[in-house]
Design a protein around this motif. Sequence first.
Motif, PDB file in Angstrom:
ATOM      1  N   VAL A 183       0.863  -1.188   0.000  1.00  0.00           N
ATOM      2  CA  VAL A 183       0.000   0.000   0.000  1.00  0.00           C
ATOM      3  C   VAL A 183       0.900   1.240   0.000  1.00  0.00           C
ATOM      4  CG1 VAL A 183      -1.802   1.263   1.236  1.00  0.00           C
ATOM      5  CG2 VAL A 183      -1.859  -1.229   1.173  1.00  0.00           C
ATOM      6  N   ASN A 184       1.175   1.749  -1.190  1.00  0.00           N
ATOM      7  CA  ASN A 184       2.092   2.890  -1.272  1.00  0.00           C
ATOM      8  C   ASN A 184       1.373   4.191  -1.616  1.00  0.00           C
ATOM      9  OD1 ASN A 184       1.611   2.659  -4.001  1.00  0.00           O
ATOM     10  ND2 ASN A 184       3.776   2.662  -4.607  1.00  0.00           N
ATOM     11  N   LYS A 185       0.032   4.148  -1.605  1.00  0.00           N
ATOM     12  CA  LYS A 185      -0.715   5.389  -1.839  1.00  0.00           C
ATOM     13  C   LYS A 185      -2.094   5.259  -1.207  1.00  0.00           C
ATOM     14  CE  LYS A 185      -2.539   3.817  -6.280  1.00  0.00           C
ATOM     15  NZ  LYS A 185      -2.689   4.128  -7.690  1.00  0.00           N
ATOM     16  N   SER A 186      -2.684   6.391  -0.918  1.00  0.00           N
ATOM     17  CA  SER A 186      -4.060   6.342  -0.429  1.00  0.00           C
ATOM     18  C   SER A 186      -4.983   6.576  -1.619  1.00  0.00           C
ATOM     19  CB  SER A 186      -4.261   7.391   0.659  1.00  0.00           C
ATOM     20  OG  SER A 186      -3.930   8.668   0.168  1.00  0.00           O
ATOM     21  N   THR A 200       3.296  -8.764 -11.827  1.00  0.00           N
ATOM     22  CA  THR A 200       4.042  -7.780 -12.618  1.00  0.00           C
ATOM     23  C   THR A 200       4.543  -6.618 -11.756  1.00  0.00           C
ATOM     24  OG1 THR A 200       1.992  -6.589 -13.063  1.00  0.00           O
ATOM     25  CG2 THR A 200       2.672  -8.233 -14.698  1.00  0.00           C
ATOM     26  N   ASN A 201       4.102  -6.597 -10.493  1.00  0.00           N
ATOM     27  CA  ASN A 201       4.420  -5.485  -9.600  1.00  0.00           C
ATOM     28  C   ASN A 201       3.901  -4.148 -10.121  1.00  0.00           C
ATOM     29  OD1 ASN A 201       5.556  -4.555  -7.143  1.00  0.00           O
ATOM     30  ND2 ASN A 201       7.336  -3.779  -8.270  1.00  0.00           N
ATOM     31  N   LEU A 202       2.796  -4.176 -10.856  1.00  0.00           N
ATOM     32  CA  LEU A 202       2.227  -2.937 -11.388  1.00  0.00           C
ATOM     33  C   LEU A 202       0.946  -2.559 -10.637  1.00  0.00           C
ATOM     34  CD1 LEU A 202       2.733  -3.451 -15.243  1.00  0.00           C
ATOM     35  CD2 LEU A 202       4.066  -1.986 -13.691  1.00  0.00           C
ATOM     36  N   TYR A 203       0.728  -1.263 -10.523  1.00  0.00           N
ATOM     37  CA  TYR A 203      -0.464  -0.734  -9.874  1.00  0.00           C
ATOM     38  C   TYR A 203      -1.441  -0.245 -10.942  1.00  0.00           C
ATOM     39  CZ  TYR A 203       2.172  -0.743  -5.489  1.00  0.00           C
ATOM     40  OH  TYR A 203       2.886  -1.127  -4.391  1.00  0.00           O
ATOM     41  N   HIS A 204      -2.728  -0.565 -10.769  1.00  0.00           N
ATOM     42  CA  HIS A 204      -3.740  -0.150 -11.746  1.00  0.00           C
ATOM     43  C   HIS A 204      -4.893   0.526 -11.025  1.00  0.00           C
ATOM     44  CE1 HIS A 204      -1.851  -2.795 -14.780  1.00  0.00           C
ATOM     45  NE2 HIS A 204      -1.624  -3.576 -13.742  1.00  0.00           N
TER      46      HIS A 204
END
Length: 295
Positions: A183-186, A200-204
């Motif tokens: 959790v690197n963002k709210s 993939t270590n990607l955030y969508h």
Amino acid sequence: MDFHLEFVQLYLHSPDPEMVIPAFIAFTFRLLAAAHLLTFITSYVTVSQGAQEIFKLLPHTFVDAEKLPELSAGKSLPPHHQSTRRAFQLYGCVVTSKDMVAPKDPSRCFDKADYYAHPEHYRPVFHERIAPYASAIVNCMYWERRFPRLLSIDQLQQLMKNGCPLVGISDITCDIGGSIEFVNKSTSIERPFFRYDTSTNLYHDDMEGDGVICLAVDILPTEFSREASQHFGDILSRFVTSLASAKGLLELPSHLRRACIAYTGKLTPLYEYIPRMRKTMIELPPTPANSLPDK
Ligand SMILES: *[C@@H]1O[C@H](CO)[C@@H](O)[C@H](O)[C@H]1NC(C)=O
């Protein structure tokens, strides 16, 4: 009918049951759509109670953490066993620190006071004992940097690779890079979820693909519903007279006294942990992000 077993977990350490409910309902129904059946785990504090209230409206059973492997294995029971169970059933499990860590020295038993004093003597076990069976985690645990994380990125990636049924995490604590490392963002109330693809270590920003969805709204209390506002107002109005006439802290009814964070320029005893927590945030280097496997 196939017997699904899914888990939602709640870890709770937060002020108000009400604040979690709208988000929890949204989250629950999203999960039901995805998972058919769900189970959830909660600790004992008030937000937990609020979320459990909603959970209890669904056909459910609460189970102990020790029973999770057995329950999960029950998936493969022959059909005549299954027919004795309700076709649609959710499981909830209350998880507290004794299920999250174990003493490094195997000859010792878990002791909460010792864990709080010496977290370095304990290793994380949540990813072994609970997470493999969980379809959802609602995280409301209290966390400081000196404690092990609940779930690191490495652990999560490994779990998902091994077929963990986890669909989503509702991170009420919203500690960025905290107990749930990825959790690197709210997120906002308008767009409450993001999706983290562990492979993939990607955030969508959508919820439609692979990975784990996550609710990370850090301003949930602003979702204060009208009913909740009315309810709190009714309760508070009973205290107004004593609040107005009390000449000191000790004269306040205990509910109000416990809610008093500072008095005569000093933190009250219940809140003396705040400077200690701040101090560890400054003194301890940030826990290094786990190195990611080569892709
Ligand atoms: C979160 O991590 C991802 C992957 O490392 C990165 O692309 C993204 O920019 C990060 N978000 C924030 C707000 O730091």
